[in-house]
Design a protein around this motif. Structure first.
Motif, PDB file in Angstrom:
ATOM      1  N   ASN A   1       0.688  -1.577  -0.277  1.00 36.71           N
ATOM      2  CA  ASN A   1      -0.084   0.114   0.177  1.00 36.71           C
ATOM      3  C   ASN A   1       0.585   1.241  -0.146  1.00 36.71           C
ATOM      4  OD1 ASN A   1      -2.579   0.374  -0.003  1.00 36.71           O
ATOM      5  ND2 ASN A   1      -2.650  -0.072   2.178  1.00 36.71           N
ATOM      6  N   ILE A   2       0.722   2.311  -0.894  1.00 40.77           N
ATOM      7  CA  ILE A   2       1.666   3.385  -0.619  1.00 40.77           C
ATOM      8  C   ILE A   2       0.526   4.330  -0.150  1.00 40.77           C
ATOM      9  CG2 ILE A   2       2.752   5.172  -2.579  1.00 40.77           C
ATOM     10  CD1 ILE A   2       4.122   2.376  -2.846  1.00 40.77           C
ATOM     11  N   ILE A   3       0.716   5.673   0.224  1.00 36.40           N
ATOM     12  CA  ILE A   3      -0.110   5.981   1.143  1.00 36.40           C
ATOM     13  C   ILE A   3      -0.674   7.233   1.394  1.00 36.40           C
ATOM     14  CG2 ILE A   3      -1.411   3.740   2.747  1.00 36.40           C
ATOM     15  CD1 ILE A   3       0.093   5.132   4.981  1.00 36.40           C
ATOM     16  N   GLY A   4       0.973   7.660   1.112  1.00 34.54           N
ATOM     17  CA  GLY A   4       0.538   9.445   1.051  1.00 34.54           C
ATOM     18  C   GLY A   4       0.428   9.848   1.853  1.00 34.54           C
ATOM     19  N   ALA A   5       1.146  11.258   1.973  1.00 33.95           N
ATOM     20  CA  ALA A   5       0.760  11.575   3.660  1.00 33.95           C
ATOM     21  C   ALA A   5      -0.758  11.761   3.500  1.00 33.95           C
ATOM     22  CB  ALA A   5       1.546  13.624   3.498  1.00 33.95           C
ATOM     23  N   ALA A   6      -1.872  11.598   2.991  1.00 38.97           N
ATOM     24  CA  ALA A   6      -2.721  11.601   3.432  1.00 38.97           C
ATOM     25  C   ALA A   6      -3.527  10.189   3.907  1.00 38.97           C
ATOM     26  CB  ALA A   6      -3.548  11.586   2.338  1.00 38.97           C
ATOM     27  N   GLY A   7      -2.924   9.040   3.289  1.00 43.03           N
ATOM     28  CA  GLY A   7      -2.943   8.293   4.131  1.00 43.03           C
ATOM     29  C   GLY A   7      -2.472   8.006   5.890  1.00 43.03           C
ATOM     30  N   VAL A   8      -1.129   8.766   5.874  1.00 45.68           N
ATOM     31  CA  VAL A   8      -0.800   8.995   7.465  1.00 45.68           C
ATOM     32  C   VAL A   8      -1.702   9.582   7.883  1.00 45.68           C
ATOM     33  CG1 VAL A   8       1.260   9.010   8.457  1.00 45.68           C
ATOM     34  CG2 VAL A   8       1.621   8.359   6.763  1.00 45.68           C
TER      35      VAL A   8
ATOM     36  N   SER B   1       1.131  15.615   6.600  1.00 51.69           N
ATOM     37  CA  SER B   1       0.495  14.042   8.201  1.00 51.69           C
ATOM     38  C   SER B   1      -0.386  14.959   9.319  1.00 51.69           C
ATOM     39  CB  SER B   1       1.869  13.140   7.870  1.00 51.69           C
ATOM     40  OG  SER B   1       2.417  13.365   8.618  1.00 51.69           O
ATOM     41  N   GLY B   2       0.416  15.178   9.433  1.00 57.12           N
ATOM     42  CA  GLY B   2      -0.228  15.797  10.981  1.00 57.12           C
ATOM     43  C   GLY B   2      -0.995  16.494  11.372  1.00 57.12           C
TER      44      GLY B   2
ATOM     45  N   GLN C   1     -10.360   8.498   0.994  1.00 51.77           N
ATOM     46  CA  GLN C   1     -10.499   9.162   1.440  1.00 51.77           C
ATOM     47  C   GLN C   1     -11.810   9.606   0.718  1.00 51.77           C
ATOM     48  OE1 GLN C   1      -8.080  12.375   3.139  1.00 51.77           O
ATOM     49  NE2 GLN C   1      -7.769  11.261   4.541  1.00 51.77           N
ATOM     50  N   GLN C   2     -12.624   9.907  -0.606  1.00 50.74           N
ATOM     51  CA  GLN C   2     -13.629  10.342  -1.443  1.00 50.74           C
ATOM     52  C   GLN C   2     -14.918  10.760  -0.747  1.00 50.74           C
ATOM     53  OE1 GLN C   2     -14.450   8.611  -4.806  1.00 50.74           O
ATOM     54  NE2 GLN C   2     -12.224   7.726  -5.196  1.00 50.74           N
ATOM     55  N   ARG C   3     -14.782  10.375   0.225  1.00 53.00           N
ATOM     56  CA  ARG C   3     -16.394  10.519   0.733  1.00 53.00           C
ATOM     57  C   ARG C   3     -17.951  11.071   0.361  1.00 53.00           C
ATOM     58  NH1 ARG C   3     -12.902  12.732   5.554  1.00 53.00           N
ATOM     59  NH2 ARG C   3     -12.577  10.582   6.799  1.00 53.00           N
TER      60      ARG C   3
ATOM     61  N   ALA D   1     -11.987  21.094   1.949  1.00 52.85           N
ATOM     62  CA  ALA D   1     -11.538  19.229   2.744  1.00 52.85           C
ATOM     63  C   ALA D   1      -9.793  18.693   1.815  1.00 52.85           C
ATOM     64  CB  ALA D   1     -12.354  18.448   2.249  1.00 52.85           C
ATOM     65  N   LEU D   2     -10.439  19.289   0.355  1.00 45.65           N
ATOM     66  CA  LEU D   2      -8.781  19.484   0.035  1.00 45.65           C
ATOM     67  C   LEU D   2      -6.998  19.827   0.625  1.00 45.65           C
ATOM     68  CD1 LEU D   2      -6.569  17.296  -2.258  1.00 45.65           C
ATOM     69  CD2 LEU D   2      -8.611  18.807  -3.841  1.00 45.65           C
ATOM     70  N   ALA D   3      -7.623  21.235   0.398  1.00 50.59           N
ATOM     71  CA  ALA D   3      -6.759  22.024   1.710  1.00 50.59           C
ATOM     72  C   ALA D   3      -6.497  21.895   2.290  1.00 50.59           C
ATOM     73  CB  ALA D   3      -7.150  23.457   1.194  1.00 50.59           C
ATOM     74  N   THR D   4      -7.367  20.810   3.824  1.00 49.79           N
ATOM     75  CA  THR D   4      -7.142  20.744   4.632  1.00 49.79           C
ATOM     76  C   THR D   4      -5.849  19.628   4.426  1.00 49.79           C
ATOM     77  OG1 THR D   4      -8.893  21.527   5.614  1.00 49.79           O
ATOM     78  CG2 THR D   4      -7.812  19.863   6.702  1.00 49.79           C
TER      79      THR D   4
END
Ligand code: 3NM
Ligand code: MG
Length: 515
Positions: free
Chosen positions: A146-153, A187-188, A378-380, A399-402
């Motif tokens: 799984n490559i999860i990127g910053a969004a996954g972390v 990621s934080g 995160q598509q929601r 949401a995307l900017a966040t």
């Protein structure tokens, strides 16, 4: 003892010849620990038990000398044999509960997780820390699930915070000096941030592991100063009434500083983009060869990556330039042109977003939705309808900017701009902007100029450039000599130039048209 471990810089070893290059692993680890590594994991997937035990014993002598814990990947038996501080276990390794039973309460046990479910299970099972990954694609571990990127972390950290688990966290996969600060930042969340980063090749695979570790540790320690989350929380309406307070100042600053706008853009708009940059007072350079970025990024300007015509060579150039600008901490504007149109473009967006921090992402509705959808988890629901209404657009850009911790611009008849905390809409512009080619692309150039001179508030910078651009279009279109798209084009350049010059003289009446 367990609580004193500093996870800021966590070294995972690798004994493959491609990384170790004939050096003695123990020497490499000692150098890295001298440089500031606070935790060492021996990871060797091929060595037999005797070999592994012997190297673990030698490593433990060194790590003990520096009071740094040594953990063994996967092999509880080896950890027991050498009496080191603990183990790191993957999802396919021994069960956490069994490992704990064998090693006892004082042992450090870390667990690899790549999903929220795995993370929560590990927390519940009493893991001391989590190794979250794989963050970015890496040659060091190619069989990754799984490559999860910053969004996954970020998603995993959020879930841990929600259940109130006190577990420590590091992330792993493809981390190096170019991205270590941004992964910590991106990621934080206010609730939970990473405690550190785990790396293999950026320390073991370089000629001077001590210097590399020292540099990486200092990047980890200073990341909070380097990237900043906007702290303002004004509402939409407050910002609108404040246009006069910041827009003229930003445009004057472009005029006064003549920032470099480095464009990597498509053939169709190169000339137009360079003229727009000149008209608003920036200094354009159209340089698509990534090697040049290492020098250009030092000139205090910004980079525009316009994915107008993407191919493997172009993509490699974008990535090279992006990393150079990230290391130099100079801003990058990304225009994911045609992002959803083909599989090649979707993959390119994914690569670019994984390889670097993008201060601004600007696109039309379809493009921004593709950027959002790149992280499936995160598509929601926003993607389920064919066109979004105003509320959905507002929600999506925020949401995307966040998620990305940057500024998102969704262009259209109304433009939506957000940094996650402040979101608003600009209703200026003219239909002629849609009747000539490349206006969307060159808006990216205008924004890059504003951000280069006004990094302290990238949202305000973007808004200033957008208002100048769209009001210039309105003024041009209203001119008697403008009869259609053909005559509009030179008039638009004229009015961009005129409004900029007027603003520099302190004449800002045109801003009354902002809506
Ligand atoms: N574990 P580098 S990624 C050992 O995702 C390891 O769990 C990963 O190497 C995981 O720092 C990885 O050279 C390799 O990219 C990380
Ligand atoms: Mg494992």
């Amino acid at each position: 003892m367990k609580g004193d471990i500093d996870y800021s810089l966590y070294l995972v070893t690798d004994s493959t010849p491609a990384i170790l290059k004939g050096r003695d692993l123990v020497d490499v680890v000692e150098a890295a620990v001298k440089g500031g590594v606070g935790c060492v994991q021996l990871r060797d997937k091929t060595g037999d038990t005797a070999e592994l035990t012997s190297i673990a014993r030698r490593l433990h002598e060194v790590t003990r000398k520096y009071r740094v814990p040594l953990l063994i990947n996967d092999r509880v038996d080896v950890a027991l044999a050498v009496r080191c501080e603990g183990v790191h276990i993957g999802q396919d390794d021994m069960e956490l509960a069994v490992a704990r039973q064998l090693l006892g309460p004082d042992a450090v046990i870390g667990v690899t997780v790549s999903t929220v479910e795995e993370a929560l299970r590990a927390c519940e099972g009493g893991a001391d820390y989590l190794g979250i990954g794989t963050v970015y694609a890496t040659a060091t571990k190619t069989n990754t699930k799984n490559i999860i990127g910053a969004a996954g972390v970020q998603e995993i950290l959020g879930a841990i915070a929600e259940v109130g688990a006190s577990v420590q966290t590091v992330c792993i996969g493809g981390i190096d000096e170019s991205n270590v600060q941004r992964i910590l930042y991106q990621s934080g969340s206010p609730q939970k941030a990473l405690d550190g980063v785990a790396l293999v090749s950026a320390i073991v695979g370089v000629p001077d592991p001590e210097a590399a570790a020292r540099n990486l540790l200092s990047l980890v320690k200073t990341h909070a100063d380097s990237y900043k989350t906007p702290t303002r929380t004004e509402s939409d309406t407050v910002i609108r009434s404040d246009f006069g307070l910041f827009v003229p100042a930003i445009i004057k600053k472009i005029h006064g500083n003549t920032p470099l706008s480095h464009n990597m853009t498509n053939l169709v708009v190169q000339n137009f983009a360079a003229n727009v940059a000149l008209a608003i007072g920036a200094s354009p350079i159209m340089a698509n060869y990534g090697e040049e970025a290492a020098d250009l990024c030092k000139l205090g300007g910004s980079l525009v990556i316009n994915m107008g015509s993407v191919d493997p060579v172009g993509l490699a150039n974008y990535v090279k330039a992006l990393k150079a600008y990230n290391i130099a901490r100079q801003p990058v504007v990304f225009d994911p042109v045609g992002a959803g149109a083909t599989a090649v473009r979707r993959a390119a967006v994914k690569t670019i977003m994984a390889e670097g921090y993008l201060d601004v992402i600007k696109g039309n509705e379809g493009e921004i939705r593709t950027v959002w959808g790149n992280h499936e988890a995160q598509q929601r629901g926003v993607d389920s309808s064919s066109t979004l209404d105003t509320d959905q657009k507002t929600a999506l850009v925020a949401a995307l900017a966040t998620r990305e911790k940057n500024v998102i611009i969704m262009t259209g008849k109304s433009d939506f701009v957000s940094d996650g905390q402040r979101t608003f809409r600009i209703d200026n512009g003219h239909e002629y902007l849609g009747a000539v080619t490349g206006t969307g692309c060159v808006l990216g150039t205008a924004i890059s100029a504003a951000i280069a001179v006004y990094e302290e508030d990238k949202l305000e910078a973007a808004v200033a450039a957008m208002l100048l651009f769209e009001i210039a279009a309105e003024v041009a279109a209203a001119r008697a000599d403008v009869k259609g798209p053909g005559t509009f084009l030179p008039a638009f350049l004229d009015e961009l130039y005129n409004l900029r010059q007027a603003t520099a003289r302190g004449e800002v009446g045109w801003l009354q048209r902002a809506k």
